[in-house]
Design a protein around this motif. Structure first.
Motif, PDB file in Angstrom:
ATOM      1  N   ALA A 110       0.776  -1.385  -0.038  1.00 28.25           N
ATOM      2  CA  ALA A 110       0.058  -0.132  -0.160  1.00 28.25           C
ATOM      3  C   ALA A 110       0.942   1.400  -0.188  1.00 28.25           C
ATOM      4  O   ALA A 110       0.460   2.197  -0.664  1.00 28.25           O
ATOM      5  CB  ALA A 110      -0.924   0.031   1.212  1.00 28.25           C
ATOM      6  N   GLU A 111       2.049   1.112   0.712  1.00 31.33           N
ATOM      7  CA  GLU A 111       2.912   2.275   0.740  1.00 31.33           C
ATOM      8  C   GLU A 111       4.269   1.937   0.815  1.00 31.33           C
ATOM      9  O   GLU A 111       4.598   1.048   1.524  1.00 31.33           O
ATOM     10  CB  GLU A 111       2.496   3.083   2.196  1.00 31.33           C
ATOM     11  N   ILE A 112       5.019   2.914   0.262  1.00 32.47           N
ATOM     12  CA  ILE A 112       6.549   2.731   0.233  1.00 32.47           C
ATOM     13  C   ILE A 112       7.225   4.011   0.589  1.00 32.47           C
ATOM     14  O   ILE A 112       7.113   4.932   0.074  1.00 32.47           O
ATOM     15  CB  ILE A 112       7.101   1.959  -1.252  1.00 32.47           C
ATOM     16  N   SER A 113       8.344   3.623   1.585  1.00 31.49           N
ATOM     17  CA  SER A 113       8.876   4.830   1.930  1.00 31.49           C
ATOM     18  C   SER A 113      10.313   4.653   1.803  1.00 31.49           C
ATOM     19  O   SER A 113      10.937   3.283   2.051  1.00 31.49           O
ATOM     20  CB  SER A 113       8.838   5.244   3.543  1.00 31.49           C
ATOM     21  N   PHE A 114      11.189   5.619   1.424  1.00 27.15           N
ATOM     22  CA  PHE A 114      12.660   5.391   1.214  1.00 27.15           C
ATOM     23  C   PHE A 114      13.336   6.587   2.028  1.00 27.15           C
ATOM     24  O   PHE A 114      13.015   7.818   1.800  1.00 27.15           O
ATOM     25  CB  PHE A 114      12.990   5.644  -0.234  1.00 27.15           C
ATOM     26  N   TYR A 115      14.329   6.031   2.864  1.00 27.41           N
ATOM     27  CA  TYR A 115      14.886   7.229   3.858  1.00 27.41           C
ATOM     28  C   TYR A 115      16.195   6.623   4.155  1.00 27.41           C
ATOM     29  O   TYR A 115      16.485   5.555   3.893  1.00 27.41           O
ATOM     30  CB  TYR A 115      13.957   7.509   4.956  1.00 27.41           C
ATOM     31  N   THR A 116      16.963   7.796   4.654  1.00 31.10           N
ATOM     32  CA  THR A 116      18.306   7.238   5.245  1.00 31.10           C
ATOM     33  C   THR A 116      18.432   7.696   6.740  1.00 31.10           C
ATOM     34  O   THR A 116      17.841   8.759   6.979  1.00 31.10           O
ATOM     35  CB  THR A 116      19.343   8.435   4.477  1.00 31.10           C
ATOM     36  N   ILE A 117      18.984   6.772   7.328  1.00 26.94           N
ATOM     37  CA  ILE A 117      19.168   7.043   8.886  1.00 26.94           C
ATOM     38  C   ILE A 117      20.371   7.988   9.269  1.00 26.94           C
ATOM     39  O   ILE A 117      21.427   7.888   8.821  1.00 26.94           O
ATOM     40  CB  ILE A 117      19.464   5.724   9.743  1.00 26.94           C
ATOM     41  N   LYS A 118      19.639   8.999   9.878  1.00 25.56           N
ATOM     42  CA  LYS A 118      20.556  10.194  10.210  1.00 25.56           C
ATOM     43  C   LYS A 118      21.051  10.198  11.424  1.00 25.56           C
ATOM     44  O   LYS A 118      21.696  11.417  11.956  1.00 25.56           O
ATOM     45  CB  LYS A 118      19.951  11.502   9.623  1.00 25.56           C
ATOM     46  N   GLU A 119      20.388   9.413  12.351  1.00 23.59           N
ATOM     47  CA  GLU A 119      20.719   9.844  13.940  1.00 23.59           C
ATOM     48  C   GLU A 119      20.733   8.113  14.365  1.00 23.59           C
ATOM     49  O   GLU A 119      20.617   7.404  13.742  1.00 23.59           O
ATOM     50  CB  GLU A 119      19.758  10.349  14.766  1.00 23.59           C
ATOM     51  N   ARG A 120      21.741   8.075  15.713  1.00 24.86           N
ATOM     52  CA  ARG A 120      22.100   6.678  16.045  1.00 24.86           C
ATOM     53  C   ARG A 120      20.711   5.968  16.247  1.00 24.86           C
ATOM     54  O   ARG A 120      19.842   6.366  16.913  1.00 24.86           O
ATOM     55  CB  ARG A 120      22.751   6.786  17.452  1.00 24.86           C
ATOM     56  N   LYS A 121      20.538   4.773  16.106  1.00 29.63           N
ATOM     57  CA  LYS A 121      19.732   3.742  16.366  1.00 29.63           C
ATOM     58  C   LYS A 121      20.178   2.648  16.629  1.00 29.63           C
ATOM     59  O   LYS A 121      21.084   2.065  16.058  1.00 29.63           O
ATOM     60  CB  LYS A 121      18.551   3.621  15.193  1.00 29.63           C
ATOM     61  N   THR A 122      19.727   1.747  17.784  1.00 30.32           N
ATOM     62  CA  THR A 122      19.984   0.791  18.199  1.00 30.32           C
ATOM     63  C   THR A 122      19.140  -0.502  17.817  1.00 30.32           C
ATOM     64  O   THR A 122      17.852  -0.284  17.956  1.00 30.32           O
ATOM     65  CB  THR A 122      20.217   0.573  19.840  1.00 30.32           C
ATOM     66  N   ARG A 123      19.686  -1.561  17.581  1.00 30.12           N
ATOM     67  CA  ARG A 123      18.952  -2.543  17.259  1.00 30.12           C
ATOM     68  C   ARG A 123      19.194  -3.861  17.597  1.00 30.12           C
ATOM     69  O   ARG A 123      20.370  -3.898  18.384  1.00 30.12           O
ATOM     70  CB  ARG A 123      18.655  -2.773  15.667  1.00 30.12           C
ATOM     71  N   PHE A 124      18.804  -5.150  17.454  1.00 30.53           N
ATOM     72  CA  PHE A 124      19.185  -6.408  18.176  1.00 30.53           C
ATOM     73  C   PHE A 124      19.310  -7.445  17.069  1.00 30.53           C
ATOM     74  O   PHE A 124      18.402  -7.467  16.086  1.00 30.53           O
ATOM     75  CB  PHE A 124      18.303  -6.820  19.265  1.00 30.53           C
ATOM     76  N   ASP A 125      20.192  -8.428  17.094  1.00 31.76           N
ATOM     77  CA  ASP A 125      20.373  -9.413  16.361  1.00 31.76           C
ATOM     78  C   ASP A 125      19.449 -10.758  16.783  1.00 31.76           C
ATOM     79  O   ASP A 125      18.764 -10.451  17.969  1.00 31.76           O
ATOM     80  CB  ASP A 125      21.814  -9.920  16.056  1.00 31.76           C
ATOM     81  N   LEU A 126      19.283 -11.705  15.996  1.00 34.97           N
ATOM     82  CA  LEU A 126      18.477 -12.777  16.667  1.00 34.97           C
ATOM     83  C   LEU A 126      18.859 -13.486  17.954  1.00 34.97           C
ATOM     84  O   LEU A 126      18.123 -13.937  18.601  1.00 34.97           O
ATOM     85  CB  LEU A 126      18.276 -13.877  15.676  1.00 34.97           C
ATOM     86  N   GLU A 127      20.020 -13.391  18.484  1.00 35.52           N
ATOM     87  CA  GLU A 127      20.638 -13.820  19.604  1.00 35.52           C
ATOM     88  C   GLU A 127      20.346 -12.696  20.657  1.00 35.52           C
ATOM     89  O   GLU A 127      20.722 -13.089  21.813  1.00 35.52           O
ATOM     90  CB  GLU A 127      22.007 -14.148  19.589  1.00 35.52           C
ATOM     91  N   GLY A 128      19.987 -11.635  20.567  1.00 33.57           N
ATOM     92  CA  GLY A 128      19.466 -10.573  21.380  1.00 33.57           C
ATOM     93  C   GLY A 128      20.847  -9.696  21.544  1.00 33.57           C
ATOM     94  O   GLY A 128      20.712  -8.725  22.289  1.00 33.57           O
TER      95      GLY A 128
END
Length: 122
Positions: free
Chosen positions: A38-56
């Motif tokens: 329904a919707e598509i967005s394209f963007y670039t990360i400009k600030e620090r973001k924390t994520r986790f992998d499958l093992e946490g």
């Protein structure tokens, strides 16, 4: 039209089926039907973001990571009849976020151009 997301191209993915803020590497080819998006967005990360992998394990996304965010149609949604004990209806559409590291810009541009070829802009 379908677009093919290729395995082992350095793409990481986030979607509703995972815990919040979990990213998984794309390790097998799959096809996305653009007629069900329904919707598509394209963007670039400009600030620090924390994520986790499958093992946490926690990791930080590099600045200038590019993202393609695909929000599916309402046919691909989950419905909750109660929200925090109250009656109501919450519709959560399925989504896919594809993350491309700054050194993987060619793959991002290739996929973005394939998507934009399907856009009519009179």
């Amino acid at each position: 039209m379908f677009i093919k997301i290729k395995k082992n191209c350095g793409i990481q993915m986030e979607h509703n089926g995972l815990e919040k803020r979990r990213l998984v590497p794309v390790t097998s080819n799959f096809l996305l039907n653009l007629s069900q998006v329904a919707e598509i967005s394209f963007y670039t990360i400009k600030e620090r973001k924390t994520r986790f992998d499958l093992e946490g394990h926690e990791f930080e996304l590099p600045l200038q990571t590019r993202v393609i965010h695909l929000q599916m149609t309402y046919l691909y949604a989950t419905y909750k009849e109660t929200i925090n004990g109250n009656k109501g209806r919450l519709v959560e559409r399925q989504y896919y976020k594809l993350y491309f590291s700054p050194e993987n810009v060619d793959t991002y541009e290739e996929l973005r151009s394939l998507i934009e070829e399907q856009v009519s802009n009179p």
